[in-house]
Design a protein around this motif. Structure first.
Motif, PDB file in Angstrom:
ATOM      1  N   SER A  88       0.829  -1.095  -0.017  1.00 27.35           N
ATOM      2  CA  SER A  88      -0.001   0.089   0.077  1.00 27.35           C
ATOM      3  C   SER A  88       0.860   1.320   0.200  1.00 27.35           C
ATOM      4  O   SER A  88       1.829   1.276   0.783  1.00 27.35           O
ATOM      5  CB  SER A  88      -0.804   0.016   1.274  1.00 27.35           C
ATOM      6  OG  SER A  88      -0.156  -0.018   2.380  1.00 27.35           O
ATOM      7  N   VAL A  89       0.627   2.251  -0.732  1.00 30.06           N
ATOM      8  CA  VAL A  89       1.394   3.505  -1.061  1.00 30.06           C
ATOM      9  C   VAL A  89       0.212   4.699  -1.159  1.00 30.06           C
ATOM     10  O   VAL A  89      -0.686   4.619  -1.606  1.00 30.06           O
ATOM     11  CB  VAL A  89       1.819   3.475  -2.536  1.00 30.06           C
ATOM     12  CG1 VAL A  89       2.933   4.917  -2.721  1.00 30.06           C
ATOM     13  CG2 VAL A  89       2.862   2.468  -2.537  1.00 30.06           C
ATOM     14  N   VAL A  90       0.677   5.516  -0.153  1.00 25.18           N
ATOM     15  CA  VAL A  90      -0.164   6.761   0.075  1.00 25.18           C
ATOM     16  C   VAL A  90       0.722   8.016  -0.447  1.00 25.18           C
ATOM     17  O   VAL A  90       2.000   7.851  -0.020  1.00 25.18           O
ATOM     18  CB  VAL A  90      -0.572   7.010   1.119  1.00 25.18           C
ATOM     19  CG1 VAL A  90      -1.584   8.333   1.523  1.00 25.18           C
ATOM     20  CG2 VAL A  90      -1.624   5.790   1.672  1.00 25.18           C
ATOM     21  N   ALA A  91       0.337   8.995  -1.140  1.00 28.36           N
ATOM     22  CA  ALA A  91       1.032  10.160  -1.565  1.00 28.36           C
ATOM     23  C   ALA A  91       0.301  11.574  -0.944  1.00 28.36           C
ATOM     24  O   ALA A  91      -0.937  11.395  -0.803  1.00 28.36           O
ATOM     25  CB  ALA A  91       1.131  10.171  -2.887  1.00 28.36           C
ATOM     26  N   LEU A  92       1.144  12.377  -0.361  1.00 30.33           N
ATOM     27  CA  LEU A  92       0.681  13.734   0.028  1.00 30.33           C
ATOM     28  C   LEU A  92       1.346  14.747  -0.912  1.00 30.33           C
ATOM     29  O   LEU A  92       2.623  15.084  -1.117  1.00 30.33           O
ATOM     30  CB  LEU A  92       0.829  14.118   1.418  1.00 30.33           C
ATOM     31  CG  LEU A  92       0.735  15.236   1.996  1.00 30.33           C
ATOM     32  CD1 LEU A  92      -0.613  15.589   2.159  1.00 30.33           C
ATOM     33  CD2 LEU A  92       1.605  15.690   3.142  1.00 30.33           C
ATOM     34  N   THR A  93       0.535  15.756  -1.585  1.00 32.39           N
ATOM     35  CA  THR A  93       1.056  16.682  -2.533  1.00 32.39           C
ATOM     36  C   THR A  93       0.658  18.062  -1.935  1.00 32.39           C
ATOM     37  O   THR A  93      -0.307  18.206  -1.401  1.00 32.39           O
ATOM     38  CB  THR A  93       0.581  16.471  -3.795  1.00 32.39           C
ATOM     39  OG1 THR A  93      -0.853  16.681  -4.118  1.00 32.39           O
ATOM     40  CG2 THR A  93       1.145  15.191  -4.620  1.00 32.39           C
ATOM     41  N   GLY A  94       1.601  18.933  -2.144  1.00 25.51           N
ATOM     42  CA  GLY A  94       1.346  20.387  -1.732  1.00 25.51           C
ATOM     43  C   GLY A  94       1.462  21.295  -3.039  1.00 25.51           C
ATOM     44  O   GLY A  94       1.582  20.981  -3.911  1.00 25.51           O
ATOM     45  N   ALA A  95       1.615  22.707  -2.502  1.00 30.97           N
ATOM     46  CA  ALA A  95       1.698  23.860  -3.479  1.00 30.97           C
ATOM     47  C   ALA A  95       2.808  23.407  -4.511  1.00 30.97           C
ATOM     48  O   ALA A  95       2.613  23.966  -5.501  1.00 30.97           O
ATOM     49  CB  ALA A  95       1.961  25.047  -2.660  1.00 30.97           C
ATOM     50  N   GLY A  96       3.801  22.787  -4.083  1.00 29.95           N
ATOM     51  CA  GLY A  96       4.974  22.750  -5.023  1.00 29.95           C
ATOM     52  C   GLY A  96       4.720  21.963  -6.481  1.00 29.95           C
ATOM     53  O   GLY A  96       5.403  22.190  -7.295  1.00 29.95           O
TER      54      GLY A  96
END
Length: 250
Positions: A17-25
């Protein structure tokens, strides 16, 4: 970087299982201005103008100011997903990304093809009626505001609509936050891309994942001091496509 990238790709390919978090960059690489950095949108616009309290008291003024900011955001022309968005969508399509959590409201992950998405701060692509709760595409609301018909209203009940984003003064969506927290606790790999990890509660998610044994991969142009297993102080549009390509290799 090549050896670390190869090892990070192996961690992704072997994870259940893989989870990603993305932000403004991830968004700024598509030409969307940042809010908080030097020269960002909050230097041109007063954040308090977009407080939920202001929306309640003065929806007409709120929407006029919102249009001004909207025009600043899209002043450079069409905004489209970049290579980082596409790389994450590719990882999902290949079965190496289960859920993408984003702090961004621009809808570019969805446009790039990511399906399993948690938009922590909502989406600017929709509006929500304050009376009946119906959600609708934001385009007609923007057309109304541009024509001077403020505040825009619901097509079903004529109630006032607001952007379907979390405004200052509003609570974070409990279901989305609960799900994101649960995924951070249970995943094998947690990938962070383009986030300074300074805005809570999203900033805590990588720490939750690390405490529960996840391998952490951090891709961000500026080093923020987060102690990830694999850190790449580089452009997300460079590293994420390379990471996706490395995972693809037999």
């Amino acid at each position: 970087m090549d050896e670390a990238l190869s090892q990070a790709a192996t961690a992704l390919s072997e994870a259940d299982s893989v989870v990603a978090l993305t932000g403004a960059g991830v968004s700024t690489a598509s030409g969307i201005p940042d809010f908080r950095s030097e020269g960002g949108l909050w230097e041109k616009h007063d954040p308090q103008s977009f407080h939920f309290r202001r929306f309640r008291a003065d929806p007409e003024g709120f929407w006029r100011d919102r249009l001004s900011m909207f025009e600043d955001i899209y002043a450079g022309g069409d905004i489209a997903p970049n290579d980082a968005h596409h790389a994450l969508a590719e990882l999902e399509a290949a079965g190496h990304l289960d859920t993408l959590i984003t702090q961004n409201i621009d809808g570019l992950h969805r446009e790039a093809g990511t399906a399993n998405l948690i938009e922590l701060h909502g989406t600017g692509a929709e509006v929500v009626c304050m009376d009946c709760g119906e959600r609708a595409d934001a385009a007609p609301a923007w057309d109304a505001v541009k024509a001077g018909n403020v505040p825009p209203r619901c097509a079903s009940c004529d109630g006032i609509v607001k952007p379907a984003v979390v405004l200052f003064g509003e609570s974070m969506p409990e279901v989305a936050m609960s799900r994101a927290h649960s995924l951070a606790k249970s995943c094998d790999v947690f990938l962070i891309a383009g986030s300074s990890l300074t805005v809570e509660p999203a900033a805590s998610l990588p720490h939750v994942a690390a405490r529960h044994g996840a391998t952490t991969i951090y891709v961000n142009l500026d080093d923020t001091g987060f102690d990830a297993d694999y850190t790449f102080d580089a452009d997300v549009t460079d590293v994420l496509p390379r990471l996706a390509a490395a995972v693809r290799k037999p």
